[in-house]
Structure formats: structure tokens, C-alpha cells
Design a protein around this motif. Structure first.
Motif, PDB file in Angstrom:
ATOM      1  N   THR A  31       0.933  -1.163   0.131  1.00 46.40           N
ATOM      2  CA  THR A  31       0.027   0.020   0.027  1.00 46.40           C
ATOM      3  C   THR A  31       0.851   0.946   0.062  1.00 46.40           C
ATOM      4  O   THR A  31       0.577   2.197  -0.795  1.00 46.40           O
ATOM      5  N   ASN A  32       1.840   1.080   0.640  1.00 43.65           N
ATOM      6  CA  ASN A  32       2.522   2.466   1.028  1.00 43.65           C
ATOM      7  C   ASN A  32       3.436   2.894  -0.158  1.00 43.65           C
ATOM      8  O   ASN A  32       3.384   4.011  -0.658  1.00 43.65           O
ATOM      9  N   LEU A  33       3.903   2.011  -1.088  1.00 39.29           N
ATOM     10  CA  LEU A  33       4.584   2.351  -2.276  1.00 39.29           C
ATOM     11  C   LEU A  33       3.795   2.898  -3.311  1.00 39.29           C
ATOM     12  O   LEU A  33       3.694   3.836  -3.992  1.00 39.29           O
ATOM     13  N   ALA A  34       2.435   2.109  -3.574  1.00 38.33           N
ATOM     14  CA  ALA A  34       1.609   2.381  -4.418  1.00 38.33           C
ATOM     15  C   ALA A  34       0.816   3.728  -3.994  1.00 38.33           C
ATOM     16  O   ALA A  34       0.757   4.602  -4.957  1.00 38.33           O
ATOM     17  N   ALA A  35       0.221   3.952  -2.890  1.00 42.03           N
ATOM     18  CA  ALA A  35      -0.782   4.979  -2.593  1.00 42.03           C
ATOM     19  C   ALA A  35       0.245   6.228  -1.834  1.00 42.03           C
ATOM     20  O   ALA A  35      -0.565   7.345  -2.248  1.00 42.03           O
ATOM     21  N   ASN A  36       1.065   5.943  -1.383  1.00 36.97           N
ATOM     22  CA  ASN A  36       1.840   6.972  -0.504  1.00 36.97           C
ATOM     23  C   ASN A  36       3.066   7.693  -1.088  1.00 36.97           C
ATOM     24  O   ASN A  36       3.730   8.460  -0.297  1.00 36.97           O
ATOM     25  N   VAL A  37       3.721   6.988  -2.132  1.00 35.76           N
ATOM     26  CA  VAL A  37       4.840   7.305  -2.505  1.00 35.76           C
ATOM     27  C   VAL A  37       4.970   7.768  -4.018  1.00 35.76           C
ATOM     28  O   VAL A  37       5.502   8.712  -4.474  1.00 35.76           O
ATOM     29  N   VAL A  38       4.341   6.986  -4.889  1.00 40.26           N
ATOM     30  CA  VAL A  38       4.351   7.302  -6.189  1.00 40.26           C
ATOM     31  C   VAL A  38       3.648   8.754  -6.668  1.00 40.26           C
ATOM     32  O   VAL A  38       4.331   9.244  -7.248  1.00 40.26           O
ATOM     33  N   SER A  39       2.453   8.729  -5.681  1.00 45.09           N
ATOM     34  CA  SER A  39       2.058  10.217  -6.147  1.00 45.09           C
ATOM     35  C   SER A  39       2.838  11.431  -5.539  1.00 45.09           C
ATOM     36  O   SER A  39       3.075  12.396  -6.442  1.00 45.09           O
ATOM     37  N   PRO A  40       3.265  11.476  -4.418  1.00 45.85           N
ATOM     38  CA  PRO A  40       4.346  12.715  -3.956  1.00 45.85           C
ATOM     39  C   PRO A  40       5.434  12.642  -4.715  1.00 45.85           C
ATOM     40  O   PRO A  40       6.000  13.888  -4.928  1.00 45.85           O
ATOM     41  N   SER A  41       5.794  11.501  -5.205  1.00 42.05           N
ATOM     42  CA  SER A  41       6.979  11.627  -5.961  1.00 42.05           C
ATOM     43  C   SER A  41       6.915  12.405  -7.250  1.00 42.05           C
ATOM     44  O   SER A  41       7.894  13.248  -7.558  1.00 42.05           O
ATOM     45  N   TYR A  42       5.745  12.012  -7.826  1.00 43.38           N
ATOM     46  CA  TYR A  42       5.384  12.930  -9.159  1.00 43.38           C
ATOM     47  C   TYR A  42       5.132  14.524  -8.598  1.00 43.38           C
ATOM     48  O   TYR A  42       5.380  15.456  -9.300  1.00 43.38           O
ATOM     49  N   ASP A  43       4.377  14.536  -7.463  1.00 47.30           N
ATOM     50  CA  ASP A  43       4.040  16.085  -7.177  1.00 47.30           C
ATOM     51  C   ASP A  43       5.307  16.867  -6.719  1.00 47.30           C
ATOM     52  O   ASP A  43       5.396  17.924  -7.235  1.00 47.30           O
ATOM     53  N   PHE A  44       6.224  16.315  -5.939  1.00 43.29           N
ATOM     54  CA  PHE A  44       7.492  17.128  -5.657  1.00 43.29           C
ATOM     55  C   PHE A  44       8.330  17.458  -6.993  1.00 43.29           C
ATOM     56  O   PHE A  44       9.229  18.492  -7.249  1.00 43.29           O
ATOM     57  N   SER A  45       8.256  16.314  -7.718  1.00 41.18           N
ATOM     58  CA  SER A  45       8.915  16.483  -8.930  1.00 41.18           C
ATOM     59  C   SER A  45       8.193  17.734  -9.839  1.00 41.18           C
ATOM     60  O   SER A  45       9.219  18.238 -10.426  1.00 41.18           O
ATOM     61  N   ASN A  46       6.893  17.615  -9.726  1.00 40.88           N
ATOM     62  CA  ASN A  46       6.320  19.010 -10.602  1.00 40.88           C
ATOM     63  C   ASN A  46       6.842  20.070 -10.133  1.00 40.88           C
ATOM     64  O   ASN A  46       6.867  21.013 -10.897  1.00 40.88           O
ATOM     65  N   ALA A  47       6.925  20.242  -8.709  1.00 41.41           N
ATOM     66  CA  ALA A  47       7.542  21.690  -8.278  1.00 41.41           C
ATOM     67  C   ALA A  47       8.761  22.107  -8.920  1.00 41.41           C
ATOM     68  O   ALA A  47       8.704  23.509  -9.227  1.00 41.41           O
ATOM     69  N   VAL A  48       9.493  21.323  -9.035  1.00 43.94           N
ATOM     70  CA  VAL A  48      10.904  21.649  -9.827  1.00 43.94           C
ATOM     71  C   VAL A  48      11.318  20.621 -10.693  1.00 43.94           C
ATOM     72  O   VAL A  48      12.527  19.656 -10.153  1.00 43.94           O
ATOM     73  N   PRO A  49      10.716  20.612 -11.739  1.00 45.20           N
ATOM     74  CA  PRO A  49      10.996  19.411 -12.840  1.00 45.20           C
ATOM     75  C   PRO A  49      12.613  19.019 -13.113  1.00 45.20           C
ATOM     76  O   PRO A  49      12.673  17.820 -13.263  1.00 45.20           O
ATOM     77  N   LYS A  50      13.322  20.029 -13.239  1.00 46.74           N
ATOM     78  CA  LYS A  50      14.678  19.741 -13.744  1.00 46.74           C
ATOM     79  C   LYS A  50      15.708  19.611 -12.663  1.00 46.74           C
ATOM     80  O   LYS A  50      16.764  18.936 -12.788  1.00 46.74           O
ATOM     81  N   LEU A  51      15.138  19.345 -11.300  1.00 46.42           N
ATOM     82  CA  LEU A  51      16.039  19.322 -10.328  1.00 46.42           C
ATOM     83  C   LEU A  51      15.508  18.164  -9.536  1.00 46.42           C
ATOM     84  O   LEU A  51      16.397  17.114  -8.858  1.00 46.42           O
ATOM     85  N   ILE A  52      14.246  17.844  -9.428  1.00 48.73           N
ATOM     86  CA  ILE A  52      13.774  16.521  -8.693  1.00 48.73           C
ATOM     87  C   ILE A  52      13.165  15.528  -9.383  1.00 48.73           C
ATOM     88  O   ILE A  52      12.293  15.688 -10.145  1.00 48.73           O
ATOM     89  N   SER A  53      13.672  14.472  -9.392  1.00 51.26           N
ATOM     90  CA  SER A  53      13.304  13.072 -10.089  1.00 51.26           C
ATOM     91  C   SER A  53      12.359  12.674  -9.423  1.00 51.26           C
ATOM     92  O   SER A  53      12.009  12.719  -8.153  1.00 51.26           O
ATOM     93  N   PHE A  54      11.658  11.514 -10.107  1.00 56.26           N
ATOM     94  CA  PHE A  54      10.843  10.742  -9.288  1.00 56.26           C
ATOM     95  C   PHE A  54      11.444   9.762  -7.914  1.00 56.26           C
ATOM     96  O   PHE A  54      10.777  10.029  -7.108  1.00 56.26           O
ATOM     97  N   ARG A  55      12.744   9.549  -8.332  1.00 52.84           N
ATOM     98  CA  ARG A  55      13.215   8.810  -7.117  1.00 52.84           C
ATOM     99  C   ARG A  55      13.521   9.919  -6.024  1.00 52.84           C
ATOM    100  O   ARG A  55      13.446   9.496  -4.878  1.00 52.84           O
TER     101      ARG A  55
END
Length: 501
Positions: free
Chosen positions: A338-362
Motif C-alpha cells: 500500500t505504502n509504495l503505490a498509494a503514498n510514495v508514487v503520487s508525492p514523488s510526481y508531485d514534488f518532481s512537478n514543483a522543480v522538474p529539472k532538479l527533482i526526479s521521481f526517485r
């Protein structure tokens, strides 16, 4: 205006693909993980989505929902009906927002750009991300508890009764951090690792929860004593006072995913596959877990004279150490899934969206992990009333306003038509005023204030944060969703003037 070198390609089933992504690759709002998924990589089947939901829903916080309702006085039938109805309701905005992911191959924060603006989408995305961080912390704490008990059964009291640090045995903190590190390793391997884990973990976890319920049934003497256990609330005024806020909490449990399902449906083979996978996966799995939970928790009242709503604590009561270990391994699998699918995938994209060139999915996943510790999750699940009415109710109302804006924008204003390349471009169609669409922001603020301004109970004042809004808080998710939708539609747009600013 658009800078595409050629128009998008549209498949017979309506999915859209950019003919050439090179014109948008240099944009500061683009990175490979936020880019539209090519058609040939949209391979998820109905089973993949069904397994995704089975894996996400089969978890300890899902179990705690129903167990918490029993703990606050509902009987098994009241708790089961409340949860089932909540999940049927939340499935509607979830499917509506999922459509854009499959059609355009885009994740949630990019989808939000169409209505909040290229920069303004960070408001919606980061609201979702910070909630996910809280959930990540809660799930990780549960998994850490399971590891702590397993090692204690093997190593003895020297481990389980170790000296305390900050109110907990230091060995529990060590277990918590070890479980945290394990999840960070998996998320570093990317989305494919998450998909594989979901396919395998979900069935095993379901077996473990069935075994736990069977054990309690045996000790309680069958279904009779459990189903005859009366409701402490009855079916009168006392029940209905609790029902409305409880239903909002059940809806809010998946209000996060009702926003960010495009993060997953962008990989869907077609609309039918993603929709049926979710319809078959969410309500059925949650109802199944709810039924197991209310049977098990009601059974503990018969067996132990009190409602033990935490399955980790219940499993620890097993006399056989092998049974304890097997049961808690299931807990660990459920939590990781649950944690990886519901609670890590989304914020990984969300934080990446804030600064796309600096923050990757990982890197976004690592940020999620750090914030998940900082939010002190052990306090959020210390009491079922705080868990259901304060934590779930408050954030559910806020995110409902965002969902209302997205549904209104995509289905009513845009009629499901988006300019795909412009979602990544400065000064394009979705630039609005300086990258922000103030109408979406205003609708979100109004919806949020109406929904949660009257928050009361738990950490909130007894009369509500804003006393005259207190009556609305019991219906927070509905109020937030409807208000966000209607306010956004009421504020007329004039993108022809604004997009060039």
C-alpha cells in the motif's frame, strides 16, 4: 499558442499521443517522468488495476477504519454499511479524474496544470503530496511495529522491553527506521517494481487477514456471539450523529487517490480496462476488508471483553510464535504494498512537478520518506476518534475542493479536450496569469474553508475553528467537493487575454 511540430496522434479508442516531444523537452516544466506516456508503453490491463487496488486497499489502516467504527460503538452491520457506502461514493470522482490519465498519458500534477495553471498546479499537487507523506509515515510506523514484535518473539524480552527513548523502546525506533529504509530501496527501483509487488503481495495479504478472522471466530465460538453483539449507539439519534462524520472519513480515506489516479491510469491500455479494474478492485476489496475487520474486532469484544482495533496488537496475543511471525509478515507485505503505490508514487510526481529539472521521481520519493518521519505518525493513530474524525475528516474536506475543481474543469469546461503540449509550456494555453489560474485557487480556498472551517473535536476547539461553520464539518467531503465545483464554474474564464500575460 502551441509549438508542436506536428499534431497529436489519436488512437481509435480516443487515447492521445504527442507526435514529437522534442519541442517541449527544453521547457523547465518538463522532465521524462512527467512526460506523456507513449502509447506503446500504456500496457496495464484490467487485472493490473484490480491488483493495484487489491494491494492498496488490503492494508492495516483500511482494517483500522472498520475496527475504529466498532471501537467507537457501531455494531458489525453499521460499520460495514458505512464503509461500503463511502467507497461507492468516492469511486465516482476517482473514475472521472482517471479518464485524463488514460486519454493523455499524463500524471496528476500535469493534469492539474490545465485548470490551476502551469505554476498553480503545485498548490493542488503539494496539498496531495503532504497528505501522502502523513500516510506514508502512518503505514511505516505500522510496519515497524510488526517487525518489532517479530524480532521480540525470536529474541525475547531483551528486545521487546528495551529501554525507552521518547516514550518508546529504542528497538521499536530501530524497527521503524529499518522498515523505512527497505521501502526507499524499492521505490528507487521505479514504477515497474511497484507494479510487480502489487501483483504478488495482494493475494498473500488477503489470506493472512482471513486467517486472523478465522482464529478469532474459533475463540469466540462462531458467528453467533459476534453478530449478536449489540450496537452501543443503537439506530437512533446517537448513531446518526456519528454516521455522517464517519461516512465523510470513509470517503476521505481514498480522497487522495480520487485526485492522483492519473498517476496510474496513464499506463492504462484503454479506458475500459482502467475503469473496470477500479470498479472491480476498490469497492469489493474495501468491503471484504471491512467485513473481516468488523468480524475480527467484534470477536475480540467477546473473547477479551474489549475491542482490540489494532491487528498488530491482536496478532501479538497468539500463543504460537510461528503464527505470530506468519501473521506479522502478512502485515509487513500489506504495508509495503500500500505504502509504495498509494503514498510514495503520487508525492514523488508531485514534488518532481514543483522543480522538474532538479527533482526526479526517485528524489521525490526520498523527500516523501523524510517528511513521513517528521510528521510523527505514531500520534495520528493513537486514538480512533483522532484518526477518523480529525485526520481523515480535515484533509478529506480540503482535497474534496480540489477534486471539485478538476471534475468541473475537465468534464464541464473542457469537455475532456486538452492541448497536450501546452501542459508543459510557458506562455501557452495554460499559463493564465503568471502561471496561475486564480479562479481555481479561489474555488479551492472557498471549498476548503466551508468544508473544514468548522472543524471540531480532537485537536480542534469544541465549538469549531469557525463556530458558525461547525454544522458543515460533519459533511466536509460533500461540502468541499460541491463548493469547489460550483465556485469554479461560477467564475468565468477569459483565457484569450490571460494566456499571453
Amino acid at each position: 499558442m502551441t509549438v508542436e511540430s506536428s499534431p497529436p496522434q489519436v488512437t481509435p479508442d480516443g487515447r492521445v499521443e504527442l507526435s514529437d516531444v522534442r519541442p517541449i523537452e527544453d521547457s523547465r516544466f518538463f522532465n521524462p517522468e512527467l512526460a506523456p506516456v507513449p502509447i506503446k508503453q500504456r500496457t496495464w490491463t484490467t487485472y493490473n488495476f484490480f491488483a493495484l487496488w487489491m494491494g492498496m486497499a488490503t492494508n492495516i489502516p483500511s482494517y483500522l477504519l472498520a475496527a475504529g467504527l466498532v471501537a467507537i460503538g457501531m455494531n458489525w452491520l453499521q460499520a460495514f454499511l458505512t464503509i461500503t457506502l463511502g467507497n461507492i461514493i468516492v469511486l465516482v470522482p476517482m473514475l472521472l479524474n482517471s479518464h485524463a490519465g488514460t486519454k493523455y498519458g499524463i500524471p496528476f500534477p500535469v493534469f492539474a496544470r490545465a485548470f490551476y495553471g502551469i505554476r498553480g498546479a503545485n498548490l493542488a499537487a503539494l496539498l496531495r503530496a503532504f497528505i501522502a507523506c502523513g500516510w506514508f509515515g502512518i503505514q511505516t510506523w505500522v510496519g515497524g511495529q510488526a517487525i518489532h514484535i517479530i524480532v521480540g518473539k525470536l529474541a525475547g524480552t531483551g528486545w521487546s522491553a528495551a529501554p525507552q527513548v521518547l516514550g518508546q523502546p529504542w528497538t521499536l525506533w530501530l524497527s521503524f527506521l529499518a522498515f523505512w529504509a527497505l521501502q526507499m530501496v524499492i521505490i528507487w527501483r521505479g514504477m515497474e517494481a511497484v507494479r510487480v509487488l502489487e501483483n504478488w503481495a495482494a493475494p498473500l495479504v488477503a489470506v493472512g487477514l482471513v486467517a486472523l478472522a478465522a482464529w478469532v471466530l474459533t475463540r469466540a465460538g462462531g458467528f453467533g456471539p459476534i453478530f449478536s453483539e449489540p450496537s452501543k449507539l443503537g439506530w437512533g439519534v446517537d448513531f446518526w450523529k456519528v454516521f455522517a462524520p464517519s461516512l465523510m472519513g470513509m470517503i476521505a480515506f481514498w480522497a487522495t487517490l480520487s485526485l492522483n489516479m492519473p498517476d496510474f491510469t496513464r499506463f492504462g491500455g484503454d479506458q475500459r480496462k482502467q475503469a473496470w479494474g477500479q470498479i472491480l478492485g476498490l469497492p469489493t476489496t474495501m468491503s471484504f476488508i471491512a467485513l473481516l475487520s468488523v468480524i475480527t474486532t467484534s470477536g475480540t469484544i467477546v473473547v477479551y471483553g474489549e475491542a482490540i482495533w489494532d491487528p498488530v496488537a491482536l496478532t501479538a496475543k497468539f500463543d504460537n510464535p510461528v503464527a505470530v511471525i506468519i501473521g506479522l509478515v502478512m502485515v509487513i507485505l500489506a504495508t509495503i504494498s500500500t505504502n509504495l503505490a498509494a503514498n510514495v508514487v503520487s508525492p514523488s510526481y508531485d514534488f518532481s512537478n514543483a522543480v522538474p529539472k532538479l527533482i526526479s521521481f526517485r528524489v521525490g520519493g526520498l523527500i516523501t520518506g523524510v517528511l513521513g518521519i517528521a510528521i510523527m505518525p505514531w500520534r495520528l493513530i493513537s486514538d480512533p476518534r483522532v484518526y477518523i474524525f480529525a485526520w481523515l475528516g480535515f484533509y478529506g474536506g480540503v482535497l474534496a475542493a480540489v477534486a471539485g475543481v478538476l471534475v468541473a474543469g475537465y468534464w464541464v469546461r473542457s469537455r475532456t479536450r486538452l492541448e497536450l503540449a501546452d501542459l508543459y509550456l510557458e506562455r501557452g494555453r495554460y499559463w493564465f496569469s503568471g502561471g496561475w489560474n486564480w479562479r481555481a485557487v479561489a474555488a479551492t480556498l472557498v471549498g476548503s474553508v466551508l468544508a473544514v472551517g468548522g472543524a471540531y473535536g480532537g485537536p480542534f476547539p469544541a465549538d469549531g475553528l469557525i463556530p458558525f461553520l461547525k454544522p458543515l464539518y460533519d459533511y466536509n467531503w460533500v461540502v468541499g467537493f460541491v463548493a469547489g465545483l460550483l465556485v469554479f464554474l461560477a467564475l468565468k474564464e477569459n483565457t484569450a487575454k490571460e494566456k499571453t500575460r
